[in-house]
Design a protein around this motif. Structure first.
Motif, mmCIF file in Angstrom:
data_model
loop_
_atom_site.group_PDB
_atom_site.id
_atom_site.type_symbol
_atom_site.label_atom_id
_atom_site.label_comp_id
_atom_site.label_asym_id
_atom_site.label_seq_id
_atom_site.Cartn_x
_atom_site.Cartn_y
_atom_site.Cartn_z
ATOM 1 N N VAL A 436 146.627 43.731 -36.054
ATOM 2 C CA VAL A 436 145.935 44.956 -35.978
ATOM 3 C C VAL A 436 145.242 45.144 -34.798
ATOM 4 C CG1 VAL A 436 144.358 46.439 -37.420
ATOM 5 C CG2 VAL A 436 145.787 44.476 -38.473
ATOM 6 N N ARG A 437 145.618 46.609 -34.182
ATOM 7 C CA ARG A 437 145.038 46.739 -33.055
ATOM 8 C C ARG A 437 144.933 48.314 -32.955
ATOM 9 N NH1 ARG A 437 148.790 44.458 -28.115
ATOM 10 N NH2 ARG A 437 148.993 42.228 -28.842
ATOM 11 N N ARG A 438 143.788 48.494 -31.874
ATOM 12 C CA ARG A 438 143.343 49.904 -31.802
ATOM 13 C C ARG A 438 144.330 50.628 -31.000
ATOM 14 N NH1 ARG A 438 139.325 46.149 -29.849
ATOM 15 N NH2 ARG A 438 137.625 46.023 -31.371
ATOM 16 N N SER A 439 144.006 52.002 -30.920
ATOM 17 C CA SER A 439 145.312 52.749 -30.149
ATOM 18 C C SER A 439 145.165 52.647 -28.925
ATOM 19 C CB SER A 439 144.850 54.122 -30.563
ATOM 20 O OG SER A 439 143.454 54.733 -29.951
ATOM 21 N N ASP A 440 144.405 51.769 -28.169
ATOM 22 C CA ASP A 440 144.275 51.517 -26.734
ATOM 23 C C ASP A 440 144.880 50.133 -26.712
ATOM 24 O OD1 ASP A 440 142.480 49.657 -27.602
ATOM 25 O OD2 ASP A 440 140.841 50.264 -26.371
ATOM 26 N N THR A 442 143.910 47.151 -27.789
ATOM 27 C CA THR A 442 143.252 45.947 -28.082
ATOM 28 C C THR A 442 142.993 45.429 -29.335
ATOM 29 O OG1 THR A 442 141.129 47.405 -28.328
ATOM 30 C CG2 THR A 442 141.679 46.479 -25.976
ATOM 31 N N ARG A 443 142.725 44.119 -29.805
ATOM 32 C CA ARG A 443 142.891 43.527 -31.026
ATOM 33 C C ARG A 443 141.543 44.138 -31.818
ATOM 34 N NH1 ARG A 443 145.473 37.843 -31.755
ATOM 35 N NH2 ARG A 443 144.893 38.365 -33.876
ATOM 36 N N CYS A 444 141.809 44.479 -33.482
ATOM 37 C CA CYS A 444 140.604 44.845 -34.084
ATOM 38 C C CYS A 444 139.946 43.674 -34.440
ATOM 39 C CB CYS A 444 141.308 45.573 -35.121
ATOM 40 S SG CYS A 444 141.828 47.248 -34.952
ATOM 41 N N GLU A 445 138.872 43.753 -34.819
ATOM 42 C CA GLU A 445 138.030 42.680 -35.346
ATOM 43 C C GLU A 445 138.237 42.516 -36.881
ATOM 44 O OE1 GLU A 445 136.101 40.341 -33.634
ATOM 45 O OE2 GLU A 445 136.580 41.656 -31.744
ATOM 46 N N PRO A 446 137.897 41.372 -37.496
ATOM 47 C CA PRO A 446 138.238 41.203 -38.986
ATOM 48 C C PRO A 446 137.511 42.498 -39.647
ATOM 49 C CG PRO A 446 137.894 39.184 -37.856
ATOM 50 C CD PRO A 446 137.627 40.036 -36.896
ATOM 51 N N TYR A 476 158.564 53.467 -31.235
ATOM 52 C CA TYR A 476 158.404 51.968 -31.653
ATOM 53 C C TYR A 476 157.683 51.099 -30.740
ATOM 54 C CZ TYR A 476 161.337 53.037 -35.937
ATOM 55 O OH TYR A 476 161.931 53.759 -36.945
ATOM 56 N N TRP A 477 157.989 51.232 -29.567
ATOM 57 C CA TRP A 477 157.511 50.137 -28.468
ATOM 58 C C TRP A 477 156.749 50.706 -27.247
ATOM 59 C CZ3 TRP A 477 157.920 44.953 -29.222
ATOM 60 C CH2 TRP A 477 158.938 44.742 -30.169
ATOM 61 N N GLN A 478 156.513 52.096 -27.342
ATOM 62 C CA GLN A 478 155.938 52.726 -26.395
ATOM 63 C C GLN A 478 154.415 53.481 -26.667
ATOM 64 O OE1 GLN A 478 158.735 55.250 -24.092
ATOM 65 N NE2 GLN A 478 160.080 53.602 -23.871
ATOM 66 N N ARG A 479 154.431 53.649 -27.955
ATOM 67 C CA ARG A 479 152.977 54.357 -28.466
ATOM 68 C C ARG A 479 152.005 53.390 -28.339
ATOM 69 N NH1 ARG A 479 154.348 57.096 -34.144
ATOM 70 N NH2 ARG A 479 152.180 57.748 -33.846
ATOM 71 N N ILE A 480 151.994 52.118 -28.466
ATOM 72 C CA ILE A 480 151.086 50.927 -27.856
ATOM 73 C C ILE A 480 152.182 50.070 -26.873
ATOM 74 C CG2 ILE A 480 149.478 49.186 -28.245
ATOM 75 C CD1 ILE A 480 148.573 50.497 -30.826
ATOM 76 N N PRO A 481 152.094 50.396 -25.530
ATOM 77 C CA PRO A 481 152.890 49.527 -24.914
ATOM 78 C C PRO A 481 153.148 48.144 -25.128
ATOM 79 C CG PRO A 481 151.858 51.282 -23.394
ATOM 80 C CD PRO A 481 151.097 51.204 -24.897
ATOM 81 N N GLY A 482 154.342 47.626 -25.227
ATOM 82 C CA GLY A 482 154.388 46.162 -25.257
ATOM 83 C C GLY A 482 154.378 45.694 -26.807
ATOM 84 N N VAL A 483 154.282 46.329 -27.675
ATOM 85 C CA VAL A 483 154.159 45.992 -29.182
ATOM 86 C C VAL A 483 154.945 46.830 -29.925
ATOM 87 C CG1 VAL A 483 152.399 44.359 -28.972
ATOM 88 C CG2 VAL A 483 152.105 46.836 -29.606
ATOM 89 N N TYR A 484 155.642 46.419 -31.077
ATOM 90 C CA TYR A 484 156.351 47.410 -31.856
ATOM 91 C C TYR A 484 155.344 47.973 -32.866
ATOM 92 C CZ TYR A 484 159.483 48.659 -35.693
ATOM 93 O OH TYR A 484 160.310 49.250 -36.497
ATOM 94 N N TYR A 485 155.252 49.373 -32.957
ATOM 95 C CA TYR A 485 154.417 50.102 -33.642
ATOM 96 C C TYR A 485 154.841 50.499 -35.076
ATOM 97 C CZ TYR A 485 150.957 54.233 -34.095
ATOM 98 O OH TYR A 485 149.997 54.994 -34.482
#
Length: 644
Positions: A436-440, A442-446, A476-485
């Motif tokens: 689970v990541r933020r729109s930028d 970065t990974r979200c905290e629990p 799918y891959w560019q909204r958060i670059p490098g991961v599948y959205y």
């Protein structure tokens, strides 16, 4: 995924599998693939050329061969493969040998029409034997099937045929929904007559009893079609693992359909593995997925995965509550069903009838129930597991999408079932990576809500969108670059369990607080008068948004102001003062996609008094016009209520 840091709730067996997959990811998937027969072993497990990728490159296989011929050649020709039922009480049973011969006949007929490897064939038929034979026959000869739900209107069908470039359409003339005949041939014929249609031939399976008008240059009856197979081979093609087996449109929560591609190799590895790990599928199962073949669940867990295991699969055409709510339970008893795959929509529908119908039947054969489509709200889970199945049979939620082919996040029942947290989809299955990541990025905290992403592909993930690879990368891959959205919003708790709160664009923002639509709908379901609830955000000048709710009541409850106040108080008690309810609207139905997902953008359109766009996929509407009537019905019901 990385094994959860807190492992109190993760059994050592599951923890070991997670670490095995994490330490040797490609090796783990190679071992999973080795559980299936191959004509030739692959040269390379995984090759990534972002955003595209390939699995089991050089491997030779055939999805239909592994589903049928493999079992026949290993002595299971006489074992029941398919039990086909419908709401009119008809039943047909096919053994593996019988189903193989029938599929060979359809395969030969397709070749007799000139269909070759790589050609697209559209299928517009209800969930029945001929449709399943057609799917398997296409895969058998290397053609690519596009199944369109038998209920979409002509515009939706024509659009999907155009996008796929299908040369042949296999259609039925009729189906039945709660005893009412539905004219499919008119829809199919209208779609085939589209001036931009690439169709060359249309085949109609006549089952309605009345003659249909055929275009002699284009159309033919099913019997004539089968006769075209004389002198043609019904044998299978040897397919490279990355050749497409089928394409399937996403379910319609977006306005323009995307045709996800699934391949012969990676797809079957994924659904077979998830079937074992998540569902505990095995050869002696009598397995019933209550979905429709028009959806990915129907593809994966009515047709292909149960047959890959050599199990008996049930295909049911029609409504689960026709002629009454006892239908669902009667099928479980009569066929000694061991595993059930259903949807939250179906569970909530059965819940409206209460437990009395269930108590009339022996449900002791059922070992597990799995549910997907949307979040299985805790009240519905509690009713199904505790009241219907007496707390003995686990009812397990999980998450996947059309694009993933099969489950990604779930409770690994087939490895070792973890404690069920009602309302949670579970943990990423071994071999899968989800965060689970933020729109930028970065990974979200629990406990922090964000967007669910997949950091790397897995064998069942669509490698492209048919005819639109640019859209695949962009969406799918560019909204958060490098991961599948995934477009799904969720948070992960301290034990690694995922809690989905709706689509990312459906999260309601109240005074800078983000609250998921699923959470609010679940809170409404806590009230005993509520059968179903759907919510959306309505613009508010002070708070940004407030909650606009649409509620369907259970029989015996009437709308009134006192009940409105009770419902608002129930939600506030469950979620706190952040859940500001703007209004509660009592309605007779909720708009849903054909796969059972609530179409919340229709709520938004009603509240804002604007056109909802393409609502042709709305449930129980066979055309754009009927769908729009359903939208208008909601508007009229809203306008009749006090204060509107």
């Amino acid at each position: 995924m990385e094994a959860p840091e807190r492992i109190d709730l993760v059994n050592p067996v599951v923890r070991r599998r997670l670490r095995e997959a994490d330490d040797d990811w490609e090796g783990y998937w190679a071992r999973a693939a080795a559980e299936l027969p191959w004509f030739r072993r692959w040269d390379e497990v995984f090759a990534w050329d972002p955003p595209g990728f390939r699995w089991f490159t050089g491997g030779q296989t055939n999805l239909a061969y592994n589903a049928l011929d493999h079992h026949v050649r290993n002595g299971r020709a006489g074992h029941a493969a398919l039990i086909a039922l419908n709401e009119r009480g008809e039943q047909r049973v096919f053994t593996y040998g019988q189903l193989q011969r029938s599929v060979e006949a359809v395969a030969a007929a397709l070749r007799g029409l000139g269909v070759r490897r790589g050609d697209r064939v559209a299928i517009y038929m209800p969930t029945g034997p001929e449709a399943i034979m057609a799917m398997l026959a296409c895969a058998r000869i290397g053609a690519i099937h596009l199944v369109v739900f038998a209920g979409f209107g002509s515009s939706a069908l024509a659009e999907r045929i155009r996008l796929a470039g299908a040369r042949v359409l296999l259609a039925a003339d009729a189906t039945w929904r709660k005893g009412t005949p539905v004219d499919l041939w008119r829809i199919a014929s209208d779609a085939a007559g589209d001036p931009e249609s690439p169709l060359e031939k249309v085949v109609v399976l006549q089952r309605g009893g009345s003659p249909v008008d055929l275009d002699p240059g284009r159309d033919m009856a099913w019997e004539e079609f089968l006769a075209r197979g004389q002198g043609q081979s019904g044998d299978y093609e040897v397919m490279e693992a990355n050749e497409p087996a089928f394409i399937l449109a996403t379910s319609g929560t977006t306005a323009k359909p995307k045709l996800a591609v699934h391949t012969h190799g990676g797809y079957q590895v994924a659904i077979r593995s998830a079937g074992a790990w998540c569902f505990g599928l095995r050869p002696d199962d009598v397995w019933w997925s209550t979905s429709d073949i028009g959806w990915i669940v129907g593809h994966s867990y009515i047709v292909y995965a149960p047959l890959l295991f050599g199990a008996t699969t049930i295909a049911h055409e029609g409504a689960l509550d026709h002629p009454g709510p006892e239908t669902f339970y009667r099928i479980l008893e009569e066929h000694r069903v061991t595993g059930v795959f259903t949807a939250p929509t179906a569970i909530r529908m059965l819940m409206r009838y209460g437990t009395e119908p269930a108590r009339r039947f022996d449900l002791s054969s059922v070992e597990r129930v799995v549910s997907a489509g949307e979040v299985l709200n805790a009240p519905a889970w509690e009713w199904f597991q505790r009241e219907v199945f007496g707390g003995i049979v686990p009812v397990i939620d999980h998450m996947w999408q059309t694009e993933t082919g099969g489950p990604v996040i779930g409770n690994p029942y087939g490895i070792h079932m973890l404690p069920i947290k009602p309302g949670s989809a579970g943990i990423p299955l071994p071999g899968y990576s989800a965060e689970v990541r933020r729109s930028d990025g970065t990974r979200c905290e629990p406990g922090e809500r964000g967007i669910v992403v997949f950091p790397k592909p897995f064998p069942g993930l669509t490698p492209t969108i048919w005819g639109d690879p640019g859209r695949y990368g962009a969406e799918y891959w560019q909204r958060i670059p490098g991961v599948y959205y995934t477009s799904d919003a969720a948070y992960v708790d301290e034990d690694g369990y995922f809690w989905f709160s709706g689509r990312a664009d459906e999260v309601i923002k109240i005074a800078a607080h983000r609250i998921g639509t699923i959470e609010v709908e679940t809170a409404f379901l806590r009230h005993p008068a509520v059968a179903e609830a759907g919510v959306t955000g309505r613009p508010d000048p002070v708070r940004g948004e407030v909650i606009s709710a649409f509620v369907v009541l259970r029989p015996g409850h009437d709308p009134n102001e006192a009940l409105r106040r009770e419902l608002v108080e129930t939600v506030r008690r469950e979620l706190g003062p952040v859940a500001v309810i703007g209004e509660v609207n009592f309605v007779s139905m909720l708009p849903k996609t054909r796969s059972g997902k609530i179409m919340r953008r229709v709520f938004k359109a009603v509240i804002l008094d604007r056109d909802p766009g393409d609502i042709s996929t709305i449930e129980d509407a066979g055309s754009v016009e009927q769908a729009r009537e359903a939208w208008l019905q909601m508007r009229e019901e809203l306008q009749r209520q006090p204060g509107t």
